[in-house]
Write a protein that holds these residues in place. Structure first.
Motif, mmCIF file in Angstrom:
data_model
loop_
_atom_site.group_PDB
_atom_site.id
_atom_site.type_symbol
_atom_site.label_atom_id
_atom_site.label_comp_id
_atom_site.label_asym_id
_atom_site.label_seq_id
_atom_site.Cartn_x
_atom_site.Cartn_y
_atom_site.Cartn_z
ATOM 1 N N ILE A 163 0.832 -1.201 0.000
ATOM 2 C CA ILE A 163 0.000 0.000 0.000
ATOM 3 C C ILE A 163 0.863 1.245 0.000
ATOM 4 O O ILE A 163 0.633 2.180 -0.780
ATOM 5 C CB ILE A 163 -0.942 0.002 1.223
ATOM 6 N N GLY A 164 1.874 1.254 0.867
ATOM 7 C CA GLY A 164 2.758 2.416 0.934
ATOM 8 C C GLY A 164 3.509 2.670 -0.357
ATOM 9 O O GLY A 164 3.605 3.806 -0.823
ATOM 10 N N GLU A 165 4.038 1.610 -0.963
ATOM 11 C CA GLU A 165 4.782 1.745 -2.219
ATOM 12 C C GLU A 165 3.874 2.183 -3.358
ATOM 13 O O GLU A 165 4.232 3.063 -4.157
ATOM 14 C CB GLU A 165 5.454 0.416 -2.561
ATOM 15 N N ASN A 166 2.709 1.570 -3.444
ATOM 16 C CA ASN A 166 1.772 1.920 -4.518
ATOM 17 C C ASN A 166 1.279 3.358 -4.379
ATOM 18 O O ASN A 166 1.065 4.046 -5.390
ATOM 19 C CB ASN A 166 0.592 0.955 -4.519
ATOM 20 N N PHE A 167 1.104 3.794 -3.147
ATOM 21 C CA PHE A 167 0.682 5.168 -2.909
ATOM 22 C C PHE A 167 1.757 6.150 -3.377
ATOM 23 O O PHE A 167 1.465 7.134 -4.068
ATOM 24 C CB PHE A 167 0.400 5.364 -1.417
ATOM 25 N N ARG A 168 3.000 5.873 -3.048
ATOM 26 C CA ARG A 168 4.098 6.727 -3.480
ATOM 27 C C ARG A 168 4.199 6.755 -5.003
ATOM 28 O O ARG A 168 4.380 7.813 -5.617
ATOM 29 C CB ARG A 168 5.424 6.238 -2.885
ATOM 30 N N ASP A 169 4.082 5.591 -5.627
ATOM 31 C CA ASP A 169 4.163 5.507 -7.088
ATOM 32 C C ASP A 169 3.016 6.271 -7.750
ATOM 33 O O ASP A 169 3.206 6.932 -8.777
ATOM 34 C CB ASP A 169 4.128 4.042 -7.541
ATOM 35 N N SER A 170 1.829 6.174 -7.166
ATOM 36 C CA SER A 170 0.672 6.871 -7.725
ATOM 37 C C SER A 170 0.832 8.385 -7.627
ATOM 38 O O SER A 170 0.491 9.118 -8.560
ATOM 39 C CB SER A 170 -0.607 6.435 -6.999
ATOM 40 N N LEU A 171 1.355 8.850 -6.510
ATOM 41 C CA LEU A 171 1.597 10.288 -6.351
ATOM 42 C C LEU A 171 2.600 10.769 -7.390
ATOM 43 O O LEU A 171 2.425 11.829 -8.003
ATOM 44 C CB LEU A 171 2.116 10.597 -4.945
ATOM 45 N N TYR A 172 3.652 9.985 -7.599
ATOM 46 C CA TYR A 172 4.684 10.349 -8.575
ATOM 47 C C TYR A 172 4.081 10.411 -9.982
ATOM 48 O O TYR A 172 4.347 11.340 -10.750
ATOM 49 C CB TYR A 172 5.817 9.334 -8.528
ATOM 50 N N ALA A 173 3.261 9.422 -10.316
ATOM 51 C CA ALA A 173 2.657 9.371 -11.651
ATOM 52 C C ALA A 173 1.722 10.561 -11.886
ATOM 53 O O ALA A 173 1.583 11.038 -13.008
ATOM 54 C CB ALA A 173 1.890 8.059 -11.832
ATOM 55 N N LYS A 174 1.101 11.044 -10.824
ATOM 56 C CA LYS A 174 0.185 12.178 -10.930
ATOM 57 C C LYS A 174 0.879 13.525 -10.811
ATOM 58 O O LYS A 174 0.246 14.571 -10.959
ATOM 59 C CB LYS A 174 -0.895 12.085 -9.847
ATOM 60 N N GLY A 175 2.189 13.482 -10.490
ATOM 61 C CA GLY A 175 2.913 14.733 -10.294
ATOM 62 C C GLY A 175 2.572 15.417 -8.984
ATOM 63 O O GLY A 175 2.692 16.637 -8.855
ATOM 64 N N ILE A 176 2.150 14.627 -7.995
ATOM 65 C CA ILE A 176 1.788 15.167 -6.687
ATOM 66 C C ILE A 176 2.989 15.039 -5.745
ATOM 67 O O ILE A 176 3.736 14.065 -5.800
ATOM 68 C CB ILE A 176 0.575 14.419 -6.099
ATOM 69 N N ASN A 177 3.146 16.018 -4.880
ATOM 70 C CA ASN A 177 4.270 16.023 -3.945
ATOM 71 C C ASN A 177 4.296 14.767 -3.069
ATOM 72 O O ASN A 177 3.256 14.178 -2.766
ATOM 73 C CB ASN A 177 4.193 17.255 -3.046
ATOM 74 N N LYS A 178 5.493 14.408 -2.629
ATOM 75 C CA LYS A 178 5.680 13.213 -1.817
ATOM 76 C C LYS A 178 4.960 13.323 -0.472
ATOM 77 O O LYS A 178 5.054 14.333 0.212
ATOM 78 C CB LYS A 178 7.165 12.972 -1.553
ATOM 79 N N HIS A 179 4.256 12.266 -0.111
ATOM 80 C CA HIS A 179 3.622 12.139 1.202
ATOM 81 C C HIS A 179 3.671 10.673 1.619
ATOM 82 O O HIS A 179 3.732 9.782 0.767
ATOM 83 C CB HIS A 179 2.163 12.589 1.169
ATOM 84 N N ARG A 180 3.643 10.444 2.912
ATOM 85 C CA ARG A 180 3.547 9.085 3.426
ATOM 86 C C ARG A 180 2.186 8.884 4.093
ATOM 87 O O ARG A 180 1.635 9.803 4.692
ATOM 88 C CB ARG A 180 4.636 8.817 4.475
ATOM 89 N N ILE A 181 1.666 7.668 3.966
ATOM 90 C CA ILE A 181 0.466 7.325 4.715
ATOM 91 C C ILE A 181 0.834 7.200 6.189
ATOM 92 O O ILE A 181 1.996 6.961 6.538
ATOM 93 C CB ILE A 181 -0.160 6.012 4.205
ATOM 94 N N ILE A 182 -0.158 7.347 7.057
ATOM 95 C CA ILE A 182 0.076 7.289 8.503
ATOM 96 C C ILE A 182 -0.753 6.150 9.106
ATOM 97 O O ILE A 182 -1.977 6.098 8.935
ATOM 98 C CB ILE A 182 -0.288 8.617 9.176
ATOM 99 N N ILE A 183 -0.074 5.245 9.810
ATOM 100 C CA ILE A 183 -0.713 4.107 10.454
ATOM 101 C C ILE A 183 -1.111 4.516 11.867
ATOM 102 O O ILE A 183 -0.268 4.955 12.654
ATOM 103 C CB ILE A 183 0.246 2.899 10.525
ATOM 104 N N THR A 184 -2.393 4.360 12.194
ATOM 105 C CA THR A 184 -2.886 4.846 13.478
ATOM 106 C C THR A 184 -3.250 3.744 14.469
ATOM 107 O O THR A 184 -3.442 4.027 15.658
ATOM 108 C CB THR A 184 -4.125 5.741 13.269
ATOM 109 N N SER A 185 -3.371 2.508 14.001
ATOM 110 C CA SER A 185 -3.683 1.405 14.909
ATOM 111 C C SER A 185 -3.232 0.093 14.290
ATOM 112 O O SER A 185 -3.358 -0.103 13.082
ATOM 113 C CB SER A 185 -5.188 1.357 15.202
#
Length: 229
Positions: free
Chosen positions: A117-139
């Motif tokens: 999930i984390g890797e795919n999210f980063r790749d998707s942001l890159y493909a869209k030209g969106i700035n880097k962000h990380r998901i946050i695990i809360t539980s």
């Protein structure tokens, strides 16, 4: 005199038409958060309708792919080693928030899913030209004692939780961890991108997902990922 009035009237009409066009275009653009497979708008009811793997479905999967519930934190020390649970730490793909009612351990398959999930999210942001962000695990993993304490003040907490089996984790859709050089990014777009990632993995039967309005997270349980490691 009449010619001057006509010119002013014509100019006013042109300005009005332009303003109306801008307004209509803006409204259309505002509503254009489309992605395939039925999730069309960034409203709670739409996400809730699509990501609707409820308690029983997630519990069934958790029991199948996870461990038996753990009594308390003391008992967890031995179980973690016995079951070869993976400790979840903040990394380039995700951030682990301070955990009050859970401990950062998952089964190997669930940890693998989280990395996907984390890797795919980063790749998707890159493909869209969106700035880097990380998901946050809360539980993450909760002991029986953790759940008992949580239920004392959290009215939506349940005793028979999938979190007891080390197969389940929550990812916030309200907050994301920006990179060092990240400029301001629309949180709605980040949420939509995360939803797209979860949709694809869920369609492949790799996970079960429930959208939770409170506390604002995607509640995720691992599925059969044995052929995708």
């Amino acid at each position: 005199m009449s010619r001057g009035i006509n010119r002013k009237l014509f100019a006013w009409i042109c300005i009005s038409i332009t303003a109306l066009s801008v307004l209509v275009f803006g409204l259309l653009k505002l509503g254009n958060y489309e992605y395939s497979d039925s999730v069309n708008e960034p409203y709670h009811e739409k996400y809730s309708e699509y990501f609707n793997d409820m308690q029983q479905a997630q519990i069934t999967a958790a029991r199948k792919y996870g461990i038996k519930p753990i009594k308390d934190r003391e008992a967890a020390k031995g179980i973690i080693k016995q079951e070869n649970l993976v400790k979840i730490k903040s990394c380039r793909n995700y951030k682990v928030a301070p955990l009050r009612n859970s401990i950062p351990y998952l089964t190997e398959d669930a940890a693998c899913l989280l990395t996907m999930i984390g890797e795919n999210f980063r790749d998707s942001l890159y493909a869209k030209g969106i700035n880097k962000h990380r998901i946050i695990i809360t539980s993450v993993l909760r002991t029986e004692e953790d759940i008992r304490r949580l239920m004392e003040y959290n009215t939506v907490a349940v005793k028979n939780s999938a979190h007891r089996h080390a197969t389940t984790f929550d990812i916030s859709y309200k907050t994301f961890e920006p990179g060092l050089l990240t400029f301001e990014t629309n949180e709605g777009e980040l949420k939509k991108t995360l939803a797209e990632v979860l949709r694809d993995l869920r369609n492949c039967k790799l996970c079960y997902v429930r959208y939770e309005v409170r506390p604002g997270c995607f509640h995720i349980t691992v599925g059969d990922i044995s052929n995708h490691k």
